[in-house]
Motif scaffolding. Structure first.
Motif, mmCIF file in Angstrom:
data_model
loop_
_atom_site.group_PDB
_atom_site.id
_atom_site.type_symbol
_atom_site.label_atom_id
_atom_site.label_comp_id
_atom_site.label_asym_id
_atom_site.label_seq_id
_atom_site.Cartn_x
_atom_site.Cartn_y
_atom_site.Cartn_z
ATOM 1 N N VAL A 60 0.855 -1.188 0.000
ATOM 2 C CA VAL A 60 0.000 0.000 0.000
ATOM 3 C C VAL A 60 0.886 1.232 0.000
ATOM 4 N N VAL A 61 0.792 2.027 -1.050
ATOM 5 C CA VAL A 61 1.601 3.239 -1.180
ATOM 6 C C VAL A 61 0.702 4.442 -0.925
ATOM 7 N N VAL A 62 1.134 5.300 -0.006
ATOM 8 C CA VAL A 62 0.334 6.459 0.405
ATOM 9 C C VAL A 62 1.010 7.731 -0.090
ATOM 10 N N ALA A 63 0.251 8.586 -0.776
ATOM 11 C CA ALA A 63 0.774 9.873 -1.245
ATOM 12 C C ALA A 63 -0.354 10.898 -1.145
ATOM 13 N N VAL A 64 -0.475 11.499 0.027
ATOM 14 C CA VAL A 64 -1.550 12.460 0.258
ATOM 15 C C VAL A 64 -0.943 13.806 0.643
ATOM 16 N N ASP A 66 -0.537 15.644 3.492
ATOM 17 C CA ASP A 66 0.405 15.708 4.600
ATOM 18 C C ASP A 66 0.170 14.498 5.500
ATOM 19 N N ASN A 67 0.987 14.373 6.543
ATOM 20 C CA ASN A 67 0.880 13.175 7.380
ATOM 21 C C ASN A 67 -0.370 13.173 8.243
ATOM 22 N N GLN A 68 -0.950 14.331 8.513
ATOM 23 C CA GLN A 68 -2.240 14.363 9.193
ATOM 24 C C GLN A 68 -3.304 13.712 8.304
ATOM 25 N N ALA A 69 -3.245 14.030 7.010
ATOM 26 C CA ALA A 69 -4.183 13.409 6.073
ATOM 27 C C ALA A 69 -3.926 11.911 5.979
ATOM 28 N N ALA A 70 -2.662 11.500 6.035
ATOM 29 C CA ALA A 70 -2.342 10.067 5.990
ATOM 30 C C ALA A 70 -2.951 9.351 7.187
ATOM 31 N N HIS A 71 -2.838 9.960 8.367
ATOM 32 C CA HIS A 71 -3.469 9.383 9.561
ATOM 33 C C HIS A 71 -4.967 9.230 9.358
ATOM 34 N N GLN A 72 -5.594 10.283 8.816
ATOM 35 C CA GLN A 72 -7.050 10.263 8.632
ATOM 36 C C GLN A 72 -7.466 9.184 7.645
ATOM 37 N N VAL A 79 -4.908 -2.864 8.347
ATOM 38 C CA VAL A 79 -3.652 -2.926 7.599
ATOM 39 C C VAL A 79 -2.804 -4.135 8.007
ATOM 40 N N ARG A 80 -3.391 -5.053 8.760
ATOM 41 C CA ARG A 80 -2.637 -6.209 9.236
ATOM 42 C C ARG A 80 -1.984 -6.965 8.074
ATOM 43 N N GLY A 81 -0.677 -7.232 8.238
ATOM 44 C CA GLY A 81 0.051 -7.988 7.235
ATOM 45 C C GLY A 81 0.433 -7.202 5.999
ATOM 46 N N ARG A 82 0.083 -5.919 5.956
ATOM 47 C CA ARG A 82 0.378 -5.107 4.780
ATOM 48 C C ARG A 82 1.732 -4.401 4.933
ATOM 49 N N ALA A 83 2.342 -4.079 3.799
ATOM 50 C CA ALA A 83 3.514 -3.208 3.761
ATOM 51 C C ALA A 83 3.008 -1.820 3.385
ATOM 52 N N VAL A 84 3.140 -0.873 4.302
ATOM 53 C CA VAL A 84 2.686 0.500 4.064
ATOM 54 C C VAL A 84 3.903 1.356 3.732
ATOM 55 N N VAL A 85 3.926 1.899 2.528
ATOM 56 C CA VAL A 85 5.012 2.781 2.098
ATOM 57 C C VAL A 85 4.430 4.185 1.963
ATOM 58 N N ASN A 86 4.866 5.078 2.825
ATOM 59 C CA ASN A 86 4.304 6.429 2.863
ATOM 60 C C ASN A 86 5.258 7.402 2.186
ATOM 61 N N LEU A 87 4.826 7.992 1.078
ATOM 62 C CA LEU A 87 5.635 8.957 0.338
ATOM 63 C C LEU A 87 5.122 10.376 0.546
ATOM 64 N N THR A 88 4.427 10.580 1.647
ATOM 65 C CA THR A 88 3.886 11.895 1.997
ATOM 66 C C THR A 88 4.950 12.708 2.722
ATOM 67 N N SER A 89 5.108 13.971 2.344
ATOM 68 C CA SER A 89 6.100 14.827 2.986
ATOM 69 C C SER A 89 5.675 15.175 4.408
ATOM 70 N N GLY A 90 6.655 15.304 5.288
ATOM 71 C CA GLY A 90 6.361 15.672 6.667
ATOM 72 C C GLY A 90 7.632 15.727 7.484
ATOM 73 N N THR A 91 7.475 15.763 8.799
ATOM 74 C CA THR A 91 8.614 15.861 9.691
ATOM 75 C C THR A 91 9.092 14.467 10.098
#
Length: 280
Positions: A60-64, A66-72, A79-91
């Motif tokens: 699962v690739v996330v590109a939203v 900001d990271n607040q939006a990613a949380h939402q 997401v059990r057993g998934r590989a989450v790759v987050n390409l969202t900019s943040g701190t």
């Protein structure tokens, strides 16, 4: 072999480019976006919910936004057993928070910092720094290489973002300096097109100085002094005066001089300009 399914959450300019790269390589691609119309024309399955999209793939690739939006987007999703790759900019801290959330929800987490414009995703002009789960970086490396050059920085999920904010600060400092240089040149009757080749040549010649400054900063030893704080304090004062006289003052110069002034006031004037980092 059949290409593995991949999900992309978020179809802004970057997310759409990611989905196109995966689909182009033959991966069954599922996408989700708050506005479903953003998926028009994509060779992908459009999920009606984020949960449905996540259920469709192991990656699962996330590109939203900001990271607040990613949380939402991810909140309440299995997401059990998934590989989450987050390409969202943040701190860096936000990346670590999401990594902790993923671990608590039995998922693996990898954070990425993208160095590309959407049009260059999947070309040699695209590179992405990753940190977090080494298992994800290794397991999905070939798929991630479809997006650009892969560099893995280690298991601290915040490290890629640490590089990112530092690199972006350097970039915006350079761009701010360039537009001020163009304004100064224009005030003196010089076109930006005339100035730029000369400026680029000088910046290229400065590269060895940056390497030296980096060594000094890492060692904490600033005794070299070939480009001393006192000398640069004088040079900055002259430049600020000239900019004001031409009607184009720049607060960025004032702020940098303030860092230098502090070190000179502390009796460090003969030491290297790199010591200005200690003023932060």
């Amino acid at each position: 072999m059949t290409a593995e399914a991949i999900t992309v959450l978020g179809l802004g300019n970057l997310g759409r480019a990611l989905a196109e790269a995966f689909a182009r390589a033959g991966h069954p691609t599922t996408v989700w976006n708050r506005s479903a119309g953003k998926a028009e024309g994509l060779a992908a399955t459009v999920a009606s919910t984020a949960a449905e999209a996540v259920a469709a793939s192991d990656l699962v690739v996330v590109a939203v936004l900001d990271n607040q939006a990613a949380h939402q987007v991810l909140r309440g999703v299995d997401v059990r057993g998934r590989a989450v790759v987050n390409l969202t900019s943040g701190t860096p801290g936000e990346a670590r928070e999401l990594a902790a959330w993923a671990a608590a929800n039995e998922a693996e987490y990898l954070h990425g910092a993208v160095y590309a414009v959407p049009q260059t995703i999947g070309t040699d002009a695209s590179s992405i720094l990753y940190s977090g789960s080494a298992a994800v970086a290794e397991r999905w490396r070939k798929s991630l290489e479809l997006l650009g050059k892969v560099t893995f920085l280690g298991d601290d999920a915040g490290r890629a973002s640490g590089y990112d904010v530092a690199i972006l600060s350097g970039m915006y400092g350079l761009l701010g300096g360039f537009v001020h240089a163009a304004a100064l040149a224009r005030a003196g009757g010089i076109g930006a097109g005339e100035l730029t080749p000369v400026l680029l040549a000088w910046l290229t010649d400065l590269q060895p100085a940056l390497v030296t400054f980096a060594e000094e900063i890492d060692s904490g030893s600033y005794s070299g002094g070939e480009s001393s704080l006192a000398m640069n304090q004088s040079g900055l004062a002259t430049l600020i005066r000239a900019a004001e006289a031409q009607g184009v003052p720049f607060a960025g110069l004032d702020a940098f001089k303030a860092l230098v002034d502090k070190q000179v006031a502390d009796g460090r004037g003969e030491e290297s300009l790199a010591r200005a980092v200690e003023s932060f």
